[in-house]
Design a protein around this motif. Structure first.
Motif, PDB file in Angstrom:
ATOM      1  N   SER A 217       0.804  -1.225   0.000  1.00  0.00           N
ATOM      2  CA  SER A 217       0.000   0.000   0.000  1.00  0.00           C
ATOM      3  C   SER A 217       0.834   1.271   0.000  1.00  0.00           C
ATOM      4  O   SER A 217       0.290   2.367  -0.142  1.00  0.00           O
ATOM      5  CB  SER A 217      -0.924   0.023   1.232  1.00  0.00           C
ATOM      6  OG  SER A 217      -1.906  -0.973   1.139  1.00  0.00           O
TER       7      SER A 217
ATOM      8  N   LYS B  41      -8.129  -1.801   2.419  1.00  0.00           N
ATOM      9  CA  LYS B  41      -8.315  -1.003   1.212  1.00  0.00           C
ATOM     10  C   LYS B  41      -9.789  -0.595   1.097  1.00  0.00           C
ATOM     11  O   LYS B  41     -10.675  -1.399   1.346  1.00  0.00           O
ATOM     12  CB  LYS B  41      -7.923  -1.816  -0.026  1.00  0.00           C
ATOM     13  CG  LYS B  41      -6.418  -2.022  -0.151  1.00  0.00           C
ATOM     14  CD  LYS B  41      -6.085  -2.914  -1.331  1.00  0.00           C
ATOM     15  CE  LYS B  41      -4.597  -3.224  -1.360  1.00  0.00           C
ATOM     16  NZ  LYS B  41      -4.264  -4.328  -2.273  1.00  0.00           N
TER      17      LYS B  41
ATOM     18  N   VAL C 101      -4.173  -2.791   4.801  1.00  0.00           N
ATOM     19  CA  VAL C 101      -3.341  -1.591   4.624  1.00  0.00           C
ATOM     20  C   VAL C 101      -2.490  -1.344   5.870  1.00  0.00           C
ATOM     21  O   VAL C 101      -1.307  -1.097   5.778  1.00  0.00           O
ATOM     22  CB  VAL C 101      -4.215  -0.358   4.326  1.00  0.00           C
ATOM     23  CG1 VAL C 101      -3.373   0.910   4.266  1.00  0.00           C
ATOM     24  CG2 VAL C 101      -4.965  -0.549   3.020  1.00  0.00           C
TER      25      VAL C 101
END
Lengths: 74, 74, 74, 74, 74, 74, 74
Positions: free
Chosen positions: B67, D23, D69
């Motif tokens: 990410s 995400k 993430v």
């Protein structure tokens, strides 16, 4: 004529100013001082740009190759 | 002059404050205490930023390398 | 008839003008001077296009293959 | 000083409360009872959060590592 | 009955008109003259379609397989 | 205490009702009757949910692991 | 009881009507006549659906596995 390869651009841009476009539209401008085969890049004296305007200075920044869209010597 | 590599920035930032930009625009600022070859990172005394403003303190946080968009020592 | 392969288009376009479409809808037009097996491409005398209109000249630009959607000789 | 690695955070968080960011902005909070090298994670007594507010309790939940993430012990 | 495989459709469509749907909703229609195992495709006499309407003619175009969603002989 | 692994949740959920969250926010609820190492899953007596409301019954459905975000036994 | 695997659903659906959900929300309904290990699929007598309504008939269509979210025999 010698055949050119895309990574020649990276090597030729070392210690020169480049503009880097990232996924999502963010851009950075700075002096490219390092890169690797994944297109991870390091800029110094870097600025983050939004719509071509300087948003903020960020000094040194490492950009992850997976996010890079384009690299333009300026 | 010795050749620089992008990961040198990571090593040189250990125990220093960094700003991390993630896909989707979220940012974290904190002290980087660990990283690995996938750019998985650990920050301590971390804060989540939205538009440059502190949204909340998160203490310790592990950021998944997949990410990460940029890493900037500050 | 000889069998055609997609990369023949790339080879046949060297030193010719191409339009490149990228993920997110951005396009570049320029003279293609280099490419590799990942579809990383280098354009010279390049212009960035938005909705078919020239947004800005960018000189030389390296486009990362991962972001490329289409390539059209023009 | 022993070198730290990102996965140490995961191991040290077993049976403790963590917040997981995915995400797309969804977050889960719960007790982490399992993880693997892909960062697949299992939370128990888990709650789904939207904008920091509890949206619903989900009991046990397996989160796929590809969507993770960040992970923060709380 | 002989077992069919998805790539048979590609082979059977060589030199025929196809419609190609790409990620993001853009479509191209043209004569498919080449493809490879990555589903990289080349169309000739190609047109770009938006909402089923012809947006512009593009002549020859190479479509990167990674962006292809569907391929339909027409 | 025996070490738990994320896939234990999948095995323990066979023939039980689960809620599956997919990328993009769509959810399915049904009886999980099969899975594999890619987290491809099969639900029977399945319903598609939007904002927690049943949108439609779909009977049997195969969900591709690449799209799975979370799996929660209910 | 024999163990079921997700791909059994694909094999059992050959020559039957299926609904395929793709990333981005587009759906196709048709008779599945071929598939491979990447979940590339071929439908015949296919229709493209938007919000459950038939948008257009497409005859034969090859769907790229990378875009597939779910497959439901109907």
């Amino acid at each position: 004529m010698a055949e050119k390869r895309p990574f020649d651009i990276l090597n030729g841009s070392l210690n020169n100013t480049v503009i880097i476009g990232l996924k999502g539209g963010v851009e950075f401008r700075g002096t490219m001082v390092a890169y690797d085969v994944h297109m991870n890049l390091v800029l110094e004296k870097a600025e983050q740009l939004v719509n071509g305007e300087v948003k903020r200075g960020v000094g040194t920044v490492l950009l992850r190759g997976d996010s890079v869209v384009f690299i333009s010597p300026s």
